[in-house]
Design a protein around this motif. Structure first.
Motif, short mmCIF file in Angstrom:
data_model
loop_
_atom_site.label_atom_id
_atom_site.label_comp_id
_atom_site.label_asym_id
_atom_site.label_seq_id
_atom_site.Cartn_x
_atom_site.Cartn_y
_atom_site.Cartn_z
N LYS A 12 -6.61 13.90 -15.62
CA LYS A 12 -7.95 14.23 -16.09
C LYS A 12 -8.67 12.99 -16.62
O LYS A 12 -9.86 12.80 -16.39
N LEU A 13 -7.93 12.14 -17.34
CA LEU A 13 -8.56 10.93 -17.86
C LEU A 13 -9.03 10.04 -16.71
O LEU A 13 -10.09 9.42 -16.79
N PHE A 51 -2.81 15.34 -18.11
CA PHE A 51 -3.74 14.64 -18.99
C PHE A 51 -4.17 13.31 -18.37
O PHE A 51 -5.35 12.94 -18.34
N ARG A 72 -19.33 6.20 -12.22
CA ARG A 72 -20.39 6.62 -11.30
C ARG A 72 -21.71 6.75 -12.05
O ARG A 72 -22.76 6.36 -11.56
N ILE A 85 -15.90 9.41 -13.15
CA ILE A 85 -17.23 9.99 -13.36
C ILE A 85 -18.09 9.03 -14.21
O ILE A 85 -19.25 8.78 -13.89
N ALA A 86 -17.48 8.50 -15.28
CA ALA A 86 -18.23 7.60 -16.15
C ALA A 86 -18.71 6.37 -15.38
O ALA A 86 -19.84 5.91 -15.55
N THR A 90 -10.03 11.07 -13.81
CA THR A 90 -11.26 11.67 -13.28
C THR A 90 -12.45 11.33 -14.17
O THR A 90 -13.51 10.95 -13.67
N ILE A 91 -12.25 11.46 -15.48
CA ILE A 91 -13.35 11.16 -16.40
C ILE A 91 -13.78 9.70 -16.25
O ILE A 91 -14.98 9.39 -16.24
#
Lengths: 374, 350
Positions: free
Chosen positions: A183-184, A180, A193, A190-191, A186-187
């Motif tokens: 994944k957070l 978890f 970027r 992405i945000a 990574t998110i």
């Protein structure tokens, strides 16, 4: 150590409600920042629980004080998951600690922290919380204020014990938290970027709008339509700015806070492991001695067993609560993100639709003037 | 309008089909002054790839466009005969336009869609064979024919008519007009620098305006390209959400389905940008049309300037020659000084 703290009290009586006012709006005197701390926050609470003398309290607290509270809670309730605080240290020069945005973001996180603690059936009864919410001056010992990392407790369980077999459910929890957290992360990347790309898009969009304006200056008939297009583009730019701001102020901080939350949870799991390891170690030593010279199993060993069982029970209860809150928080977060995006597109659409109306009016205007000329 | 064209062209169209199978025309068809588009349906229906040997005997692939025509009166009568059609390459459209520019130097000739893809943002292939590019070119060529065929002067041109109706031998017909020779000399003259003594006010304004229009549309096209580039990036990064939500959904129980679905929506969002930007290319094409129109307008203004300059030179020359004749006739050298002769003095002294 309140291992045997009653958990039934949570269902009886009203809960504690705390409210945080904006620090800059309600200040009577300007806040005086210390060397390592930021602006203070004023809190007003309404309480209807019996332990509190008055229905309303209003106190001023600094980040330091929240830090103190958290450490106290961790020490006194080591079997429970204490919600995280926002990051203590921010790089000077990178973030402006007195900027409105930073204060807002931090205030929201501190507010959430208090609400989570107040909602917890065990933590909400903690005397340190009571003191935090009601005492005019927090009488905390200076030494504790020097503790650095949030989440590290002063007390360690006597170390050196190695865990034999971790129960499967706690293994699963650990694995879940690792994935978890990943994944957070990574998110978050992405945000960030997306924010960068949106910022570049915004720059180009502004220039694009400017060309329409400049062209309008050299046209007669086309001037209003071209100005109209320029206006639309400007409106879109404003809407995009709002969207980006919201992403960095409301979305990213929640993600980061959950990463901290996960770290706290992992710490609790580690502590549980240590408690279990200590018990197993002592038990093994006691059994060996009993085999050697018939010494009975000491009471401490039984107490250790109790500790382990209580810890496991507390942890499981907290885990369920944490999962429920997590689902709620993320549902809110992702729905919020979707809503803000929809809002952005609606604003853009409204702008362009009003332009179409303008252009259609112009068309009918032109047609009537043409027929008048003919 | 239908009745007009019926009276004018029913007989002559049918006649010309019967009498002149090679397509050469009875001029009465075209002399009536109403534009071609009112009498004839024109469209560029399709595009196809062909292969063949080019002028230097190299194998090449190129695109041909189907130009369909049908007299309007045919459908008005209730019949719907199949349209006449022929295939034309882009280079033949170019030839037609170059001819029209030379034959009608005082007319702003409608522009063709661009020869090569310009103002591209990175995703768009600059490949002339790209199907989206070919489709937009087809629309642009059709637009060109509409504009030319609805022009009060250009639409009556014979070469245009044959372009639309005579598949073979049209090129030769164009070359036979001898326009190429004029084209070359014009080109040389236009690039020379010269100054007109009494500039025509309105034409100077028009030239100035065309410069402004060119500048603004070019700026706009460049800015749009940059915006498209950035917007593409924003959408595509959202595609990464798709993957991570999907991975996250695998470790969740209650939230799993929702996250999975969210991931799919992010993927759909990321791919939606392709169609959006392709649509915007049509807008860019229309801007380009006016960019080229501005160039055409400027060319007309320049040609006028050139003609005026030549006229001014010729009149001065005439004045000078007249004076010389007088001098020879009377044997007297005039002491009248005109400025032009004054300027020629240094040359005369050499």
């Amino acid at each position: 150590m309140s291992v045997g703290a009653p958990r039934g009290l949570a269902s009886s009586g009203q809960k504690l409600i705390t409210e945080m006012l904006h620090p800059l709006s309600a200040a009577e005197e300007p806040p005086s920042p210390g060397p390592d701390v930021t602006v203070s926050a004023e809190e007003k609470e309404k309480t209807s629980r019996i332990e509190f003398d008055l229905p309303d309290y209003s106190v001023r607290r600094r980040y330091q004080d929240f830090d103190w509270l958290r450490i106290k809670l961790e020490d006194s309730q080591p079997t429970h998951l204490i919600p995280p605080l926002p990051e203590k240290f921010v790089m000077k020069g990178v973030v402006d600690r007195f900027s409105e945005e930073f204060v807002e973001t931090r205030m929201k996180a501190l507010d959430k922290f208090l609400k989570r603690v107040a909602d917890h059936p065990v933590l909400s009864f903690n005397p340190h919380l009571n003191a935090f919410l009601t005492a005019k001056d927090l009488n905390k010992r200076q030494g504790l204020a020097l503790l650095t990392k949030v989440g590290e407790s002063v007390k360690h369980v006597a170390g050196g014990y190695k865990l034999r077999a971790r129960p499967a459910e706690f293994c699963a929890m650990g694995e879940y938290l690792d994935t978890f957290s990943q994944k957070l992360g990574t998110i978050d990347r992405i945000a960030q970027r997306i924010l960068r790309e949106q910022s570049e898009y915004l720059t180009e969009l502004r220039e694009y709008g400017a060309v329409y304006s400049s062209w309008a200056g050299s046209e007669e008939q086309l001037q209003r339509p071209l100005e109209g297009v320029a206006g639309c583009v400007t409106t879109s730019c404003g809407a995009l700015e709002d969207l980006s701001d919201n992403m960095s102020q409301d979305f990213l901080p929640v993600l980061r806070e959950y990463v901290l939350y996960i770290e706290s949870m992992k710490n609790v799991l580690r502590k549980r492991d240590q408690v279990q390891a200590e018990y197993e170690g002592r038990l093994e030593a006691a059994v060996l001695r009993k085999q050697e010279d018939r010494t009975p199993i000491p009471v401490e060993v039984e107490k250790c067993q109790d500790k382990v069982e209580c810890f496991n029970a507390d942890l499981k209860a907290d885990w369920e609560r944490w999962q429920r809150n997590k689902r709620q928080d993320f549902k809110q977060l992702l729905t919020g993100m979707a809503d803000k995006n929809i809002n952005y597109y609606e604003k853009c659409q409204a702008a362009w639709e009003s332009l179409i109306t303008l252009l259609q009016e112009k068309q009918t205007e032109d047609k009537t003037s043409e027929t008048e000329l003919n | 309008m239908a009745e007009d064209s019926k009276e004018d062209s029913v007989a002559s169209n049918v006649d010309s089909d019967q009498q002149t199978p090679d397509g050469s025309l009875n001029n009465s068809v075209l002399a009536d002054g109403s534009c071609l588009l009112r009498r004839m349906e024109i469209c560029v229906a399709e595009a196809e790839k062909r292969s063949g040997k080019n002028a230097v005997s190299m194998q090449e692939t190129f695109t041909v466009y189907l130009v369909e025509t049908r007299p309007i009166d045919a459908t008005a009568e209730g019949r719907s005969p199949p349209p006449d059609s022929l295939w034309r390459r882009y280079s033949e459209f170019e030839l037609l336009r170059n001819y029209l520019i030379i034959a009608y130097p005082y007319i702003v000739v409608p522009p063709l869609p661009e020869k090569r893809a310009e103002f591209v943002w990175h995703k768009l292939s600059a490949d002339n064979m790209d199907p989206d590019f070919v489709e937009r070119r087809r629309i642009g060529l059709e637009n060109f024919l509409f504009r030319v065929a609805s022009h009060p002067v250009l639409s009556n041109d014979e070469i245009l008519y044959h372009f639309l109706t005579k598949e073979h031998g049209w090129k030769e017909m164009v070359y036979e007009t001898g326009f190429q020779a004029k084209a070359d000399s014009r080109l040389r003259a236009l690039s020379a620098t010269f100054r007109v003594r009494s500039p025509h006010k309105r034409l100077v304004e028009m030239k100035h305006y065309s410069d402004g229009l060119q500048s603004h549309t070019a700026q706009l096209l460049r800015a749009r390209t940059r915006v498209a580039d950035r917007l593409y990036a924003v959408y595509k990064v959202h595609g990464n959400y798709g993957r991570v939500f999907s991975e996250w959904s695998a470790i969740e129980k209650e939230m799993g389905d929702g996250l999975q679905s969210a991931g799919h929506h992010m993927d759909a969002y990321a791919t939606s940008i392709d169609d959006i930007l392709e649509e915007e290319e049509h807008y860019a094409d229309q801007l380009k049309e006016y960019l080229f129109y501005a160039e055409a307008l400027r060319a007309v203004c320049r040609k006028h300037e050139l003609s005026q300059f030549e006229l001014e030179m010729a009149s001065l020359d005439l004045i000078s020659k007249k004076q010389q004749r007088e001098e020879l006739a009377t044997g007297v050298c005039h002491t009248n000084i005109n400025l032009k002769q004054y300027a020629m003095l240094p040359k005369a002294c050499k």
